[in-house]
Scaffold this motif. Structure first.
Motif, PDB file in Angstrom:
ATOM      1  N   UNK A  85       0.806  -1.217   0.000  1.00 16.41           N
ATOM      2  CA  UNK A  85       0.000   0.000   0.000  1.00 16.41           C
ATOM      3  C   UNK A  85       0.838   1.265   0.000  1.00 16.41           C
ATOM      4  N   UNK A  86       2.141   1.133   0.278  1.00 14.20           N
ATOM      5  CA  UNK A  86       3.024   2.293   0.308  1.00 14.20           C
ATOM      6  C   UNK A  86       4.010   2.295  -0.860  1.00 14.20           C
ATOM      7  N   UNK A  87       3.710   1.536  -1.913  1.00 15.95           N
ATOM      8  CA  UNK A  87       4.601   1.472  -3.068  1.00 15.95           C
ATOM      9  C   UNK A  87       4.502   2.747  -3.897  1.00 15.95           C
ATOM     10  N   UNK A  88       5.612   3.108  -4.525  1.00 12.81           N
ATOM     11  CA  UNK A  88       5.625   4.260  -5.437  1.00 12.81           C
ATOM     12  C   UNK A  88       4.602   4.037  -6.551  1.00 12.81           C
ATOM     13  N   UNK A  89       3.854   5.088  -6.867  1.00 13.15           N
ATOM     14  CA  UNK A  89       2.841   5.015  -7.907  1.00 13.15           C
ATOM     15  C   UNK A  89       1.458   4.643  -7.412  1.00 13.15           C
ATOM     16  N   UNK A  90       1.331   4.267  -6.136  1.00 18.72           N
ATOM     17  CA  UNK A  90       0.025   3.901  -5.584  1.00 18.72           C
ATOM     18  C   UNK A  90      -0.849   5.142  -5.460  1.00 18.72           C
ATOM     19  N   UNK A  91      -2.102   5.012  -5.859  1.00 22.03           N
ATOM     20  CA  UNK A  91      -3.014   6.159  -5.877  1.00 22.03           C
ATOM     21  C   UNK A  91      -3.828   6.250  -4.585  1.00 22.03           C
ATOM     22  N   UNK A 102      -8.946  15.152  -3.877  1.00 24.88           N
ATOM     23  CA  UNK A 102      -8.120  15.132  -5.079  1.00 24.88           C
ATOM     24  C   UNK A 102      -7.319  13.832  -5.102  1.00 24.88           C
ATOM     25  N   UNK A 103      -6.967  13.382  -6.309  1.00 19.30           N
ATOM     26  CA  UNK A 103      -6.167  12.180  -6.443  1.00 19.30           C
ATOM     27  C   UNK A 103      -4.679  12.514  -6.415  1.00 19.30           C
ATOM     28  N   UNK A 104      -3.938  11.685  -5.691  1.00 15.58           N
ATOM     29  CA  UNK A 104      -2.484  11.813  -5.580  1.00 15.58           C
ATOM     30  C   UNK A 104      -1.855  10.432  -5.747  1.00 15.58           C
ATOM     31  N   UNK A 105      -0.563  10.425  -6.116  1.00 15.11           N
ATOM     32  CA  UNK A 105       0.203   9.188  -6.218  1.00 15.11           C
ATOM     33  C   UNK A 105       1.425   9.270  -5.309  1.00 15.11           C
ATOM     34  N   UNK A 106       1.762   8.143  -4.680  1.00  9.14           N
ATOM     35  CA  UNK A 106       2.959   8.116  -3.842  1.00  9.14           C
ATOM     36  C   UNK A 106       4.195   8.337  -4.711  1.00  9.14           C
ATOM     37  N   UNK A 107       4.980   9.336  -4.338  1.00  6.27           N
ATOM     38  CA  UNK A 107       6.190   9.685  -5.078  1.00  6.27           C
ATOM     39  C   UNK A 107       7.445   9.241  -4.339  1.00  6.27           C
ATOM     40  N   UNK A 115       5.648  11.313   0.588  1.00  7.69           N
ATOM     41  CA  UNK A 115       5.370  12.428  -0.306  1.00  7.69           C
ATOM     42  C   UNK A 115       4.537  11.915  -1.477  1.00  7.69           C
ATOM     43  N   UNK A 116       3.459  12.621  -1.796  1.00 11.29           N
ATOM     44  CA  UNK A 116       2.585  12.247  -2.904  1.00 11.29           C
ATOM     45  C   UNK A 116       2.498  13.404  -3.887  1.00 11.29           C
ATOM     46  N   UNK A 117       2.349  13.069  -5.171  1.00 12.84           N
ATOM     47  CA  UNK A 117       2.220  14.078  -6.209  1.00 12.84           C
ATOM     48  C   UNK A 117       0.793  14.073  -6.742  1.00 12.84           C
ATOM     49  N   UNK A 270       1.532  20.138  -7.529  1.00  8.72           N
ATOM     50  CA  UNK A 270       2.191  20.109  -6.213  1.00  8.72           C
ATOM     51  C   UNK A 270       2.373  18.708  -5.659  1.00  8.72           C
ATOM     52  N   UNK A 271       3.268  18.620  -4.703  1.00  7.36           N
ATOM     53  CA  UNK A 271       3.382  17.436  -3.862  1.00  7.36           C
ATOM     54  C   UNK A 271       2.901  17.795  -2.465  1.00  7.36           C
TER      55      UNK A 271
END
Length: 280
Positions: A85-91, A102-107, A115-117, A270-271
């Motif tokens: 659940x904490x992998x890069x790219x997870x929404x 708003x939707x963000x992805x783990x960066x 940090x999410x973008x 933003x992140x």
């Protein structure tokens, strides 16, 4: 007498939190402020009561922020490890504090801090869709975003290093990269297809979708021609030439550069920085 500034102490506590965890930091800060006298530092020039007050306030701040329900997991196809659940790219769907989801992805994941973008440019569909790098750098403060988004630790432009690491370009550093060190997110090199273009890339649409010209460059959600072609990062490029450049993400799927005075193409995406415990 020295004074302990709360903002500096918060930065220190946040750094410790990323290493040893929230619970440990709480235990440490509680042990410091547990009695009425406060604590006795080795350096007797510290103002003990000011230190105790600062720790008390900052402990309450971290405690109140760390267990807020800020982001909810949203299944997607971009996670690098769908079992994590904490992998890069997870929404995640997040309310940063203004009541708007708003939707963000783990960066980037750094211990207990994530940090999410944002999925879209924050400037999308506004009167100022594109701007110079200098305007982008001040956009968040100028529009009071950090105050409005009070569920999160911080709001900023994405760091070019975080994007490079997220796509596996581990040998790339913003501090030493030159204007020639552009690369395509998927191939990790400059493909140079049809000029400043990259080969087909759907793996990293989470970083370059919802922009103008997306469809030609492989992501499905192309915006209209009056929207941005990409977004600025926070990183300036050191160069010996008279021209000044900064790193940006382009809808072609590249981390490339652009003169900082250009006001035609790039917007703000933003992140947000949150605690791992803010994700549900």
């Amino acid at each position: 007498m020295q004074k302990l500034f709360k903002s500096k102490l918060f930065v220190f506590i946040l750094g410790v939190t990323s290493v040893i965890g929230i619970t440990s930091v709480f235990a440490i800060s509680y042990s410091i402020i547990a009695n009425d006298v406060g604590f006795t530092p080795k350096d007797n020039s510290w103002e003990v009561e000011n230190t105790k007050e600062a720790l008390d306030d900052l402990h309450n701040k971290i405690n109140s922020m760390a267990f807020r329900r800020v982001c909810t997991y949203a299944n997607n196809d971009y996670s690098q490890d769908k079992s994590d659940l904490y992998a890069v790219g997870t929404q995640y769907e997040c309310d940063p504090g203004d009541g708007i989801l708003r939707n963000f992805y783990i960066l980037n994941v750094n211990g207990e801090v994530i940090k999410l973008i944002m999925q879209h440019n924050l400037t999308e569909k506004t009167s100022k869709k594109v701007m110079t790098w200098m305007d982008a750098k001040s956009y968040i403060d100028d529009n009071n975003i950090k105050v409005l988004w009070n569920n999160v630790i911080d709001v900023d432009l994405p760091k070019a290093n975080d994007i490079a690491l997220a796509v596996g370009k581990t040998n790339w550093k913003a501090t030493t990269a030159t204007v020639n060190d552009i690369f395509c997110l998927k191939s990790k090199v400059y493909d140079n297809v049809s000029g400043a273009r990259c080969k087909k890339d759907t793996d990293y649409c989470w970083l370059h979708d919802y922009l103008y010209f997306d469809q030609e460059y492989h992501c499905p959600n192309e915006l209209t021609s009056d929207e941005a072609y990409g977004y600025w990062t926070s990183d300036y490029i050191n160069t010996s030439t008279s021209s000044q450049y900064a790193w940006r993400i382009h809808s072609s799927g590249s981390l490339s550069n652009l003169e900082i005075t250009t006001n035609k193409y790039m917007g703000v995406r933003p992140t947000i920085t949150v605690f791992k415990t803010n994700l549900y």
